[in-house]
Design an enzyme around this catalytic site. Sequence first.
Site, PDB file in Angstrom:
ATOM      1  N   ALA A  42       0.831  -1.210   0.000  1.00  0.00           N
ATOM      2  CA  ALA A  42       0.000   0.000   0.000  1.00  0.00           C
ATOM      3  C   ALA A  42       0.862   1.255   0.000  1.00  0.00           C
ATOM      4  O   ALA A  42       0.553   2.242  -0.690  1.00  0.00           O
ATOM      5  CB  ALA A  42      -0.918   0.004   1.220  1.00  0.00           C
ATOM      6  N   PHE A  44       3.888   1.463  -1.215  1.00  0.00           N
ATOM      7  CA  PHE A  44       4.498   1.578  -2.548  1.00  0.00           C
ATOM      8  C   PHE A  44       3.476   2.124  -3.543  1.00  0.00           C
ATOM      9  O   PHE A  44       3.808   2.994  -4.374  1.00  0.00           O
ATOM     10  CB  PHE A  44       5.014   0.231  -3.042  1.00  0.00           C
ATOM     11  CG  PHE A  44       5.587   0.293  -4.435  1.00  0.00           C
ATOM     12  CD1 PHE A  44       6.866   0.769  -4.641  1.00  0.00           C
ATOM     13  CD2 PHE A  44       4.830  -0.088  -5.537  1.00  0.00           C
ATOM     14  CE1 PHE A  44       7.389   0.879  -5.929  1.00  0.00           C
ATOM     15  CE2 PHE A  44       5.336   0.016  -6.818  1.00  0.00           C
ATOM     16  CZ  PHE A  44       6.620   0.493  -7.012  1.00  0.00           C
ATOM     17  N   ASP A  45       2.245   1.635  -3.474  1.00  0.00           N
ATOM     18  CA  ASP A  45       1.194   2.144  -4.372  1.00  0.00           C
ATOM     19  C   ASP A  45       1.029   3.643  -4.221  1.00  0.00           C
ATOM     20  O   ASP A  45       0.863   4.371  -5.213  1.00  0.00           O
ATOM     21  CB  ASP A  45      -0.140   1.447  -4.072  1.00  0.00           C
ATOM     22  CG  ASP A  45      -0.187   0.020  -4.595  1.00  0.00           C
ATOM     23  OD1 ASP A  45       0.605  -0.308  -5.496  1.00  0.00           O
ATOM     24  OD2 ASP A  45      -1.015  -0.764  -4.091  1.00  0.00           O
ATOM     25  N   SER A  92       2.867  -5.000 -17.471  1.00  0.00           N
ATOM     26  CA  SER A  92       2.264  -4.962 -16.137  1.00  0.00           C
ATOM     27  C   SER A  92       0.797  -4.563 -16.286  1.00  0.00           C
ATOM     28  O   SER A  92       0.226  -4.665 -17.372  1.00  0.00           O
ATOM     29  CB  SER A  92       3.017  -3.957 -15.261  1.00  0.00           C
ATOM     30  OG  SER A  92       2.548  -4.007 -13.938  1.00  0.00           O
ATOM     31  N   LYS A 119      -6.690 -11.103  -8.833  1.00  0.00           N
ATOM     32  CA  LYS A 119      -5.299 -10.666  -8.944  1.00  0.00           C
ATOM     33  C   LYS A 119      -4.486 -11.436  -7.905  1.00  0.00           C
ATOM     34  O   LYS A 119      -4.543 -11.137  -6.712  1.00  0.00           O
ATOM     35  CB  LYS A 119      -5.182  -9.165  -8.726  1.00  0.00           C
ATOM     36  CG  LYS A 119      -3.789  -8.605  -8.983  1.00  0.00           C
ATOM     37  CD  LYS A 119      -3.774  -7.095  -8.843  1.00  0.00           C
ATOM     38  CE  LYS A 119      -2.399  -6.537  -9.180  1.00  0.00           C
ATOM     39  NZ  LYS A 119      -1.359  -7.004  -8.242  1.00  0.00           N
ATOM     40  N   GLU A 180       1.081 -16.838 -12.761  1.00  0.00           N
ATOM     41  CA  GLU A 180       1.545 -16.422 -11.436  1.00  0.00           C
ATOM     42  C   GLU A 180       1.869 -17.658 -10.617  1.00  0.00           C
ATOM     43  O   GLU A 180       1.073 -18.613 -10.552  1.00  0.00           O
ATOM     44  CB  GLU A 180       0.441 -15.613 -10.741  1.00  0.00           C
ATOM     45  CG  GLU A 180       0.936 -14.652  -9.695  1.00  0.00           C
ATOM     46  CD  GLU A 180       1.475 -13.362 -10.291  1.00  0.00           C
ATOM     47  OE1 GLU A 180       2.017 -12.546  -9.518  1.00  0.00           O
ATOM     48  OE2 GLU A 180       1.360 -13.156 -11.521  1.00  0.00           O
ATOM     49  N   LYS A 296     -10.752  -7.449 -17.759  1.00  0.00           N
ATOM     50  CA  LYS A 296     -10.229  -7.427 -19.123  1.00  0.00           C
ATOM     51  C   LYS A 296     -11.384  -7.372 -20.117  1.00  0.00           C
ATOM     52  O   LYS A 296     -12.426  -7.997 -19.897  1.00  0.00           O
ATOM     53  CB  LYS A 296      -9.396  -8.684 -19.402  1.00  0.00           C
ATOM     54  CG  LYS A 296      -8.187  -8.853 -18.498  1.00  0.00           C
ATOM     55  CD  LYS A 296      -7.479 -10.173 -18.763  1.00  0.00           C
ATOM     56  CE  LYS A 296      -6.248 -10.333 -17.862  1.00  0.00           C
ATOM     57  NZ  LYS A 296      -5.610 -11.653 -18.032  1.00  0.00           N
ATOM     58  N   CYS A 417      -8.329  -9.719  38.499  1.00  0.00           N
ATOM     59  CA  CYS A 417      -8.685 -10.124  39.869  1.00  0.00           C
ATOM     60  C   CYS A 417      -7.494 -10.360  40.777  1.00  0.00           C
ATOM     61  O   CYS A 417      -7.656 -10.622  41.977  1.00  0.00           O
ATOM     62  CB  CYS A 417      -9.575 -11.370  39.840  1.00  0.00           C
ATOM     63  SG  CYS A 417      -8.723 -12.855  39.267  1.00  0.00           S
TER      64      CYS A 417
END
Length: 696
Positions: A42, A44-45, A92, A119, A180, A296, A417
């Site tokens: 996240a 890096f995004d 990519s 993904k 993948e 797609k 307690c």
Amino acid sequence: MNSPHEQQSTDTDLRRRWNELASEVRHHRDLYYNQQPEITDAEFDELFRALQRLEEEHPELDVPESPTAEVGAPVPEGSTFDNVEHPSAMLSLDNVFDESELRDWLAKVPGERYVTELKIDGLSINLTYRDGVLVQAATRGDGRVGEDITANAKVIEDIPHELRDVEGIPVPSLLEVRGEVFIAVEDFAEVNDARQRSGGKPFANPRNAAAGSLRQKDTAAVKERRLRMICHGLGASEGFSPELQEDVYQALEAWGLPVSPYTQVVDSADDVIERVRYWADHRHDALHEMDGLVIKVDSRASQRRLGHTSRAPRWAIAYKYPPEEVRTRLLDIQVGVGRTGRVTPFAIMAPVRVAGSEVERATLHNQTEVKRKGVLIGDEVVIRKAGEVIPEVLGPVVEKRTGEERPFIFPTLCPACGTRLAPQKEGDADWRCPNTRSCPAQLSSRLESLASRAVFDIEALGEKGALDLIRRGILSGESELFSLQLEDLETSAVYTTAKGAVNAAGKKLIEHLEQAKHTDLWRVIVALSIRHVGPTAARALAQRYGSLPAIREASVEEMATIDGVGSVIAESVAEWFTVEWHRDIVDAWAAAGVTMEEDRSDAPEQVLEGLTVVVTGSLEDFSRESAKEAIIARGGKAAGSVSKKTDFVVVGANAGSKETKARDLGIPILSEAQFHVLLASGAEGLEGSEESPEEG
């Protein structure tokens, strides 16, 4: 208007900012693909998007050598693998992060149909087949040149060395397949255990494990890592011209290549949004880690017309879900006491947003785990949230330490307690407070648990209400719960108005308590908080004995023979009833009118006795829980996973890996209509029905 000097200064600042961002993106991209990441996906995004925004606002900065125009990362210097060039560029995907962005993309890229697919959070691989024989496998690299990992690919069971001939779909002379490589979620724990036993450091997540495994030189070690592969695209090909993306996947599967069981073709933009929302709620149903949905255009002619940029096709997009793994500061470690006395350390963190919600607490399981993970108070830590459960601390970011961090010291006394803590028996990792009866933390947790929707469903009794009833002395134990009257609540702070009258919540509590008395016997058994006894064992006991008095008198040996119970649970049940104050709970509830025996007057015929049934996917007439109830009520076992012992698998919409496994094992597969027949008449009814079970 800026003066020439001011404009030059602004341009210099912009260029400096661009250089800083571009350098950071390249650095972290290289770590992600070739080494060990220092920041989360996240983070890096966000870096990448900041660079994109800067280039959009200042087009003069959008140059061909920008990281936003590049794919992957170059093969690192010193790689032990040979460099190989892909027959065609391995691109990519561009990303969108919310529905508004996705709808904008769908409006710009209209298609008659779209293909939606998960993904996969793994490592990209490129397979090249010539005349049906695998001649090369390579990593993505920079999209043009990757590393030759053919030897490692050949020990991955999912990857065929030779494609099979299929009538009507001839194998092309050249076929370049993109996919993948990943480690299944169900295999990850065993892979990590094996790595630790051999003295290695555990992997942080399945993606890192897959990446590290595929880059080993020892093919025997690669084989042990249980790597899998799913194909998701096509590169160069000769003698193969499919019209649709859907046709691509059907052909790949026919030739023996693995394709995703989760791919679905839809007819409109609204259908795409529906799939995005569906997988947002079911992202943990997949056999692999996933962080988004890929969309797609189905038509290959439209794909060619739309073309691609230097880094990504214009006809595909990835919708990224909110991150489930982030970093934050560990401010403190405290402990909580659960309903069975188990003392669990938990992390207090600087608030951070993860998986779409802000969190500031995360579990650390037990003191052994705290030591194993090596976290110190003050550390920057990686946390992970899976589903709707409390996040988990995965470990520290050691390189960020300043020397001011301090170790956590596990308490010797119960924080609620004051009773001395100890393991219940030798060898237990968990420490417990032995003051089971009157420890306020345990009692309030037991009240919360029995009030939950899955047990008595007493909506008006939550955490605050339970603590209030205990602290005000209104309840000294759960045995008194069903004897509560309106006047008992007049000293409560939660269930009264400012003037001291019982409020609406108090009245609702009394109403709900009365309703809860008339429930299923198995729910009453769960409500007793007997260690190890959950819904499955409780149902099995209720079905076998029909009443609590009968369970109380049953022997350990007899209970241990019940499917779903076993010796550990049987011993726990018998031991629970030896405690006097436990028996007092049962007696008090019985006196108050709580269900003590099963009403079998309208019980369905036990047509599923001895059968194990798995339900997967979405059914129209049943929720997952009601389908399970229906199976159990008819004497069957509702299993959560498919095995050789499974008799039937009921398949609804969007079924996944369980259907695939059923087909692999040859287990009969039922539609929802056939499930209705099975519930009504058992397996014999299916034999006489119009549709017989589909053979897996």
